[in-house]
Motif scaffolding. Sequence first.
Motif, PDB file in Angstrom:
ATOM      1  N   GLY A  84      -1.129  -4.784 -10.350  1.00 42.89           N
ATOM      2  CA  GLY A  84      -2.016  -3.656 -10.607  1.00 42.89           C
ATOM      3  C   GLY A  84      -1.935  -2.632  -9.485  1.00 42.89           C
ATOM      4  N   ASN A  85      -3.024  -1.923  -9.258  1.00 42.31           N
ATOM      5  CA  ASN A  85      -3.044  -0.848  -8.269  1.00 42.31           C
ATOM      6  C   ASN A  85      -3.568  -1.301  -6.917  1.00 42.31           C
ATOM      7  OD1 ASN A  85      -2.091   1.092 -10.147  1.00 42.31           O
ATOM      8  ND2 ASN A  85      -4.156   1.325 -10.984  1.00 42.31           N
ATOM      9  N   THR A  86      -3.239  -2.487  -6.498  1.00 41.76           N
ATOM     10  CA  THR A  86      -3.667  -2.985  -5.188  1.00 41.76           C
ATOM     11  C   THR A  86      -3.129  -2.064  -4.099  1.00 41.76           C
ATOM     12  OG1 THR A  86      -3.595  -5.254  -5.995  1.00 41.76           O
ATOM     13  CG2 THR A  86      -3.671  -4.958  -3.627  1.00 41.76           C
ATOM     14  N   SER A  87      -4.027  -1.599  -3.243  1.00 40.73           N
ATOM     15  CA  SER A  87      -3.636  -0.658  -2.196  1.00 40.73           C
ATOM     16  C   SER A  87      -3.795  -1.270  -0.814  1.00 40.73           C
ATOM     17  CB  SER A  87      -4.490   0.612  -2.293  1.00 40.73           C
ATOM     18  OG  SER A  87      -4.224   1.465  -1.199  1.00 40.73           O
ATOM     19  N   PHE A  88      -2.733  -1.145   0.012  1.00 39.22           N
ATOM     20  CA  PHE A  88      -2.764  -1.647   1.387  1.00 39.22           C
ATOM     21  C   PHE A  88      -2.747  -0.481   2.386  1.00 39.22           C
ATOM     22  CE2 PHE A  88      -0.908  -5.163  -1.019  1.00 39.22           C
ATOM     23  CZ  PHE A  88      -1.580  -6.262  -0.503  1.00 39.22           C
ATOM     24  N   LYS A  89      -3.079   0.709   1.929  1.00 37.30           N
ATOM     25  CA  LYS A  89      -2.992   1.900   2.794  1.00 37.30           C
ATOM     26  C   LYS A  89      -3.854   1.738   4.039  1.00 37.30           C
ATOM     27  CE  LYS A  89      -0.218   4.551   0.403  1.00 37.30           C
ATOM     28  NZ  LYS A  89      -0.688   5.750  -0.303  1.00 37.30           N
ATOM     29  N   GLY A  90      -3.239   1.984   5.195  1.00 36.81           N
ATOM     30  CA  GLY A  90      -3.967   1.944   6.461  1.00 36.81           C
ATOM     31  C   GLY A  90      -4.269   0.550   6.981  1.00 36.81           C
ATOM     32  N   SER A  91      -3.729  -0.488   6.343  1.00 38.21           N
ATOM     33  CA  SER A  91      -4.021  -1.865   6.764  1.00 38.21           C
ATOM     34  C   SER A  91      -3.126  -2.311   7.913  1.00 38.21           C
ATOM     35  CB  SER A  91      -3.862  -2.828   5.583  1.00 38.21           C
ATOM     36  OG  SER A  91      -4.834  -2.571   4.594  1.00 38.21           O
ATOM     37  N   ASN A  92      -3.611  -3.231   8.715  1.00 40.63           N
ATOM     38  CA  ASN A  92      -2.844  -3.817   9.814  1.00 40.63           C
ATOM     39  C   ASN A  92      -2.215  -5.111   9.316  1.00 40.63           C
ATOM     40  OD1 ASN A  92      -1.838  -4.941  12.133  1.00 40.63           O
ATOM     41  ND2 ASN A  92      -3.810  -5.117  13.196  1.00 40.63           N
ATOM     42  N   ASP A 144       6.933   0.517  -4.682  1.00 42.37           N
ATOM     43  CA  ASP A 144       6.263   1.465  -3.796  1.00 42.37           C
ATOM     44  C   ASP A 144       5.383   0.730  -2.766  1.00 42.37           C
ATOM     45  OD1 ASP A 144       4.648   0.777  -6.088  1.00 42.37           O
ATOM     46  OD2 ASP A 144       3.188   2.256  -5.408  1.00 42.37           O
ATOM     47  N   GLN A 145       4.814  -0.400  -3.148  1.00 37.39           N
ATOM     48  CA  GLN A 145       4.012  -1.195  -2.211  1.00 37.39           C
ATOM     49  C   GLN A 145       4.910  -1.754  -1.108  1.00 37.39           C
ATOM     50  OE1 GLN A 145       2.417  -4.026  -5.036  1.00 37.39           O
ATOM     51  NE2 GLN A 145       0.330  -3.209  -4.817  1.00 37.39           N
ATOM     52  N   ARG A 146       6.030  -2.320  -1.531  1.00 39.04           N
ATOM     53  CA  ARG A 146       6.950  -2.931  -0.567  1.00 39.04           C
ATOM     54  C   ARG A 146       7.497  -1.875   0.392  1.00 39.04           C
ATOM     55  NH1 ARG A 146       9.039  -7.683  -1.328  1.00 39.04           N
ATOM     56  NH2 ARG A 146       8.744  -7.520  -3.593  1.00 39.04           N
ATOM     57  N   LEU A 206       4.784  -0.988   2.959  1.00 40.25           N
ATOM     58  CA  LEU A 206       4.532  -2.077   3.903  1.00 40.25           C
ATOM     59  C   LEU A 206       5.696  -2.274   4.874  1.00 40.25           C
ATOM     60  CD1 LEU A 206       2.808  -4.689   1.536  1.00 40.25           C
ATOM     61  CD2 LEU A 206       1.715  -3.311   3.324  1.00 40.25           C
ATOM     62  N   CYS A 207       6.906  -2.073   4.390  1.00 42.38           N
ATOM     63  CA  CYS A 207       8.069  -2.239   5.266  1.00 42.38           C
ATOM     64  C   CYS A 207       8.092  -1.187   6.375  1.00 42.38           C
ATOM     65  CB  CYS A 207       9.356  -2.158   4.446  1.00 42.38           C
ATOM     66  SG  CYS A 207       9.728  -3.672   3.524  1.00 42.38           S
ATOM     67  N   LYS A 208       7.475  -0.051   6.129  1.00 43.58           N
ATOM     68  CA  LYS A 208       7.440   1.004   7.139  1.00 43.58           C
ATOM     69  C   LYS A 208       6.541   0.630   8.318  1.00 43.58           C
ATOM     70  CE  LYS A 208       8.298   4.874   3.977  1.00 43.58           C
ATOM     71  NZ  LYS A 208       7.718   6.111   3.366  1.00 43.58           N
ATOM     72  N   ILE A 209       5.563  -0.226   8.073  1.00 38.45           N
ATOM     73  CA  ILE A 209       4.608  -0.587   9.137  1.00 38.45           C
ATOM     74  C   ILE A 209       4.708  -2.053   9.556  1.00 38.45           C
ATOM     75  CG2 ILE A 209       2.968   1.207   8.395  1.00 38.45           C
ATOM     76  CD1 ILE A 209       1.336  -0.976   7.007  1.00 38.45           C
TER      77      ILE A 209
END
Length: 222
Positions: free
Chosen positions: A173-181, A195-197, A200-203
């Motif tokens: 679904g639309n699970t968002s990890f924006k701004g997460s550590n 798009d999620q992967r 996340l790979c950027k951070i």
Amino acid sequence: MAIPSVWLCPKLPPNPNKLQSPNPFPLTHQFSSFSPQVSLNSVESSRNALVSFGESISRASFLALLSASLFLASDPALAFKGGGPYGAGVTRGQDLTGKDFSGKTLIKQDFKTSILRQANFKGANLIGASFFDADLTGADLSDADLRGADFSLANVTKVNLSNANLEGALTTGNTSFKGSNIEGADFTDVPLRDDQREYLCKIADGVNPVTGNATRDTLLCK
């Protein structure tokens, strides 16, 4: 000389049954002195005793409930007594903003649709827990065991997932990890959208201290 014949008959005692008439109404005579007032007083005393007993029970029940409420309220995780299949409290569909669940065992706990903003789950055992459609904005899930947890449709924005183990967790679904550590987090076998992967790979950085897996490797980053 002729001797007269005398008949000597002993005197019989009188028959008591003939001298004294039996009472034809013994029961009537026995209760002839019954007082209605005495009966009413007995009924009134019994009623008062029952009312007093009922009031005592009510007071005792109230005090027991009050004591239980105060005890449960002292622990945020127990303040919602009666829920989750294995957990200690009802946590589904609740506003649990800022609640402290750190270090607790909450295996398969149901947090579906709950508001969990700034909630503290640091080091908690959340294997198989459900955060379906929950709002976890700003929550602390660092060092938590999240294997098999369900984050479908959840808002995981600005969440601390450092050193958390998310092996096999669901993020459909639309699970968002924006701004997460996510430093040191383990995402092994977590199904992610492209798009999620990519985000996340950027951070991604660090190694999980429990599994020994590098975060980037578990995300299959290129």
